[in-house]
Write a protein that holds these residues in place. Structure first.
Motif, PDB file in Angstrom:
ATOM      1  N   SER A   1       0.828  -1.211   0.000  1.00 17.92           N
ATOM      2  CA  SER A   1       0.000   0.000   0.000  1.00 17.92           C
ATOM      3  C   SER A   1       0.860   1.258   0.000  1.00 17.92           C
ATOM      4  O   SER A   1       0.521   2.255  -0.650  1.00 17.92           O
ATOM      5  N   ALA A   2       1.985   1.227   0.735  1.00 15.48           N
ATOM      6  CA  ALA A   2       2.890   2.374   0.764  1.00 15.48           C
ATOM      7  C   ALA A   2       3.475   2.628  -0.616  1.00 15.48           C
ATOM      8  O   ALA A   2       3.585   3.786  -1.057  1.00 15.48           O
ATOM      9  N   ASN A   3       3.848   1.572  -1.314  1.00 13.94           N
ATOM     10  CA  ASN A   3       4.357   1.732  -2.675  1.00 13.94           C
ATOM     11  C   ASN A   3       3.292   2.345  -3.582  1.00 13.94           C
ATOM     12  O   ASN A   3       3.588   3.211  -4.413  1.00 13.94           O
ATOM     13  N   ARG A   4       2.074   1.892  -3.426  1.00 11.19           N
ATOM     14  CA  ARG A   4       0.978   2.425  -4.235  1.00 11.19           C
ATOM     15  C   ARG A   4       0.773   3.906  -3.937  1.00 11.19           C
ATOM     16  O   ARG A   4       0.549   4.708  -4.856  1.00 11.19           O
ATOM     17  N   ALA A   5       0.852   4.283  -2.654  1.00 16.38           N
ATOM     18  CA  ALA A   5       0.675   5.686  -2.279  1.00 16.38           C
ATOM     19  C   ALA A   5       1.767   6.558  -2.885  1.00 16.38           C
ATOM     20  O   ALA A   5       1.505   7.663  -3.370  1.00 16.38           O
ATOM     21  N   ILE A   6       3.007   6.069  -2.865  1.00 13.02           N
ATOM     22  CA  ILE A   6       4.110   6.822  -3.461  1.00 13.02           C
ATOM     23  C   ILE A   6       3.908   6.968  -4.963  1.00 13.02           C
ATOM     24  O   ILE A   6       4.140   8.030  -5.544  1.00 13.02           O
ATOM     25  N   GLU A   7       3.460   5.885  -5.604  1.00  6.22           N
ATOM     26  CA  GLU A   7       3.208   5.954  -7.043  1.00  6.22           C
ATOM     27  C   GLU A   7       2.156   7.008  -7.371  1.00  6.22           C
ATOM     28  O   GLU A   7       2.321   7.802  -8.304  1.00  6.22           O
ATOM     29  N   LEU A   8       1.063   7.041  -6.582  1.00 10.20           N
ATOM     30  CA  LEU A   8       0.008   8.006  -6.829  1.00 10.20           C
ATOM     31  C   LEU A   8       0.491   9.437  -6.611  1.00 10.20           C
ATOM     32  O   LEU A   8       0.123  10.349  -7.356  1.00 10.20           O
ATOM     33  N   GLU A   9       1.316   9.635  -5.572  1.00 10.75           N
ATOM     34  CA  GLU A   9       1.876  10.968  -5.331  1.00 10.75           C
ATOM     35  C   GLU A   9       2.737  11.401  -6.519  1.00 10.75           C
ATOM     36  O   GLU A   9       2.686  12.554  -6.951  1.00 10.75           O
ATOM     37  N   ALA A  10       3.540  10.470  -7.025  1.00  7.68           N
ATOM     38  CA  ALA A  10       4.397  10.783  -8.168  1.00  7.68           C
ATOM     39  C   ALA A  10       3.558  11.077  -9.403  1.00  7.68           C
ATOM     40  O   ALA A  10       3.850  12.001 -10.169  1.00  7.68           O
TER      41      ALA A  10
END
Length: 220
Positions: free
Chosen positions: A108-117
């Motif tokens: 989920s953290a990886n997904r959140a970083i991807e969305l922020e990017a």
């Protein structure tokens, strides 16, 4: 089964980089991948027991299923790709820190970083994702993804008649109804909106086209 394992092996090796730093041997986490500035942390999968994967998160080993290994590898690759695209336009951009203590939390953290990017890229591409130069008053976005009610639409019209379209400043909404369009900031397709500003029909259509082009290029 052999085909599935081959696909898993390819997915896990897709992001491997021999030069990526590791924690020196002799330390508690010796040999583990360490954080690369601006990237999601890479976690090494250990086969401590035959047929059972283990991953070290927060200083302790946890079991990880083959399905989770695939999803984790895909999420890490997606983060790298998104960050690479952002840094082509903004080399100094850094994603916000993420906290996690489980395998699912890491994914989920990886997904959140991807969305922020992705959202930062959306801004850099000039897709008008932020309030415009004529933004004045606004109303809070509803906590759920519902349409504006009558009183909210009336308030958007009042703000529009005073400040104009938040993007171009036009006092003419350009709609058949004569009412301004409520523009969610951020756009609902890019995140959770918190504010709504008045939009004219022309700017609303322009933003919609840009968002559509962005999503077709970077998310489909």
């Amino acid at each position: 089964m052999q085909t599935a394992m081959l696909r898993l092996s390819v997915a896990l090796k897709a992001g491997f980089r021999p030069g990526q730093p590791r924690i020196p041997s002799g330390q508690p986490d010796g040999g583990q991948w360490t954080r690369v500035p601006g990237y999601a942390q890479i976690h090494q999968i250990s086969r401590r027991r035959a047929g059972r994967g283990q991953i070290r998160i927060g200083g302790r080993w946890q079991a990880i299923t083959p399905a989770q290994e695939v999803r984790l590898a895909l999420s890490q690759n997606a983060v790298r790709r998104a960050l690479r695209e952002v840094r082509e336009l903004d080399p100094n951009w850094k994603p916000p820190a993420q906290a996690y203590s489980t395998v699912e939390g890491l994914i989920s953290a990886n997904r959140a970083i991807e969305l922020e990017a992705r959202f930062r890229l959306f801004q850099l591409l000039g897709t008008r994702a932020e309030p415009g130069p004529y933004a004045g008053e606004w109303i809070p976005a509803p906590p759920t993804n519902r349409s504006l009610n009558r009183s909210e639409r009336q308030e958007i019209d009042r703000i529009g008649r005073r400040w104009g379209c938040h993007r171009c400043g036009s006092m003419n909404p350009g709609t058949k109804s004569g009412s301004f369009i409520g523009d969610h900031q951020v756009p609902k397709s890019m995140g959770r909106p918190t504010r709504i500003y008045p939009h004219c029909a022309k700017c609303s259509a322009s933003q919609g086209g840009l968002i559509g082009a962005y999503r077709r290029r970077y998310t489909e």
